[in-house]
Motif scaffolding. Structure first.
Motif, PDB file in Angstrom:
ATOM      1  N   LYS A 156      -0.854   1.402  -6.344  1.00  0.00           N
ATOM      2  CA  LYS A 156      -2.142   1.982  -5.930  1.00  0.00           C
ATOM      3  C   LYS A 156      -3.241   0.922  -5.945  1.00  0.00           C
ATOM      4  O   LYS A 156      -4.143   0.929  -5.102  1.00  0.00           O
ATOM      5  CB  LYS A 156      -2.516   3.149  -6.857  1.00  0.00           C
ATOM      6  N   LEU A 157      -3.154   0.006  -6.897  1.00  0.00           N
ATOM      7  CA  LEU A 157      -4.160  -1.061  -6.972  1.00  0.00           C
ATOM      8  C   LEU A 157      -4.123  -1.939  -5.713  1.00  0.00           C
ATOM      9  O   LEU A 157      -5.174  -2.371  -5.211  1.00  0.00           O
ATOM     10  CB  LEU A 157      -3.915  -1.898  -8.234  1.00  0.00           C
ATOM     11  N   THR A 158      -2.927  -2.192  -5.205  1.00  0.00           N
ATOM     12  CA  THR A 158      -2.810  -3.011  -3.986  1.00  0.00           C
ATOM     13  C   THR A 158      -3.516  -2.331  -2.813  1.00  0.00           C
ATOM     14  O   THR A 158      -4.237  -2.983  -2.044  1.00  0.00           O
ATOM     15  CB  THR A 158      -1.324  -3.254  -3.649  1.00  0.00           C
ATOM     16  N   ILE A 159      -3.340  -1.000  -2.711  1.00  0.00           N
ATOM     17  CA  ILE A 159      -4.016  -0.279  -1.611  1.00  0.00           C
ATOM     18  C   ILE A 159      -5.533  -0.321  -1.830  1.00  0.00           C
ATOM     19  O   ILE A 159      -6.314  -0.500  -0.885  1.00  0.00           O
ATOM     20  CB  ILE A 159      -3.515   1.177  -1.534  1.00  0.00           C
ATOM     21  N   LEU A 160      -5.941  -0.197  -3.074  1.00  0.00           N
ATOM     22  CA  LEU A 160      -7.381  -0.223  -3.400  1.00  0.00           C
ATOM     23  C   LEU A 160      -8.007  -1.559  -3.006  1.00  0.00           C
ATOM     24  O   LEU A 160      -9.134  -1.618  -2.500  1.00  0.00           O
ATOM     25  CB  LEU A 160      -7.535   0.005  -4.905  1.00  0.00           C
TER      26      LEU A 160
END
Ligand code: PRP
Ligand code: URA
Length: 222
Positions: A26-30
């Protein structure tokens, strides 16, 4: 711990990086510059909830009984922990909802700080905290720990209201090494939770690689 006494662990025991695969995904998408505000807000909320799981791991349980549809059985319930969530305005607001989903009885205080664009020092414009904050565990929330000035000031306000630093936890989405150091220098026994420790700050004190301006991306401003 005495503020002047060096911490033999270099602070490592007091910082938790949430390495769970779902968090890192999720951090990568953020981080992606093409992720829009709606998705960005959803991700901040979800990541905040993951962090709150880690930041409440020390809460104690007490035995109870519960009657299931089949029988009565022994079980556990939380032992009287009272929590205050304190977002640093604005961007910290994006983390509150996810934490309240996990801890619905928590009280919410607000601290308004913004960084002066020239000096990068925090300027206070608002502070409203629960009256009984000194009897609560405090989760300060802000997606970005850059120079650490905002977080260290927020912790100052809360400690000035009688909360011991052992009861304060700082939940951020990204932290720069400079910010971690600044918080630990000012408040050696506070604990920090983050999804990643990034590389460095740029000349504007932005986290690199980072995710840009968290407040602007949450609220769609520029
Ligand atoms: C951002 C961020 C932190 C602060 C971090 O807020 O949300 O509060 O900067 O920087 P620091 O560690 O160097 O203090 P900003 O001042 O941009 O205000 P905003 O949340 O209203 O956008
Ligand atoms: N504030 C942000 O929103 N982003 C940064 O990288 C640093 C401070």
């Amino acid at each position: 711990m005495d503020r002047n006494e060096p911490d033999p662990s270099g602070g490592l025991e007091r910082i938790t990086v949430i390495e769970h695969p779902m968090v890192q995904h999720k951090l990568t998408i953020l981080r992606n510059k093409d992720t829009g505000s709606k998705k960005f807000r959803e991700l901040i909320k979800e990541l905040a909830m993951f962090e709150a799981y880690e930041a409440t791991r020390h809460f104690q349980l007490e035995p109870t009984t519960v009657t299931t549809p089949l029988c009565e059985t022994s079980a556990y319930t939380l032992k009287g922990r009272k929590v205050a969530v304190v977002p640093i305005l604005r961007a910290g607001l994006g983390m509150v909802e996810g934490i309240l989903e996990l801890i619905p009885a928590a009280r919410v205080g607000h601290i308004g700080l913004y960084r002066d664009p020239e000096t990068h020092l925090p300027i206070e414009y608002y502070c409203k905290l629960p009256d009984d904050i000194d009897s609560r565990e405090v989760l300060i929330v802000d997606p970005m720990l850059a120079t650490g000035g905002s977080a260290a000031s927020a912790i100052d306000f809360i400690r000035a209201r009688g909360v011991s630093s052992e009861k304060i936890r700082l939940l951020v989405i990204l932290a720069a090494p400079e910010g971690i150091q600044a918080v630990f220098d000012a408040h050696p026994t506070v604990r920090i939770y983050t999804c990643a420790i990034d590389d460095h700050l740029d000349e504007h004190a932005y986290i690199v690689p980072g995710l840009g301006d968290a407040g602007d991306r949450i609220f769609g401003t520029r």
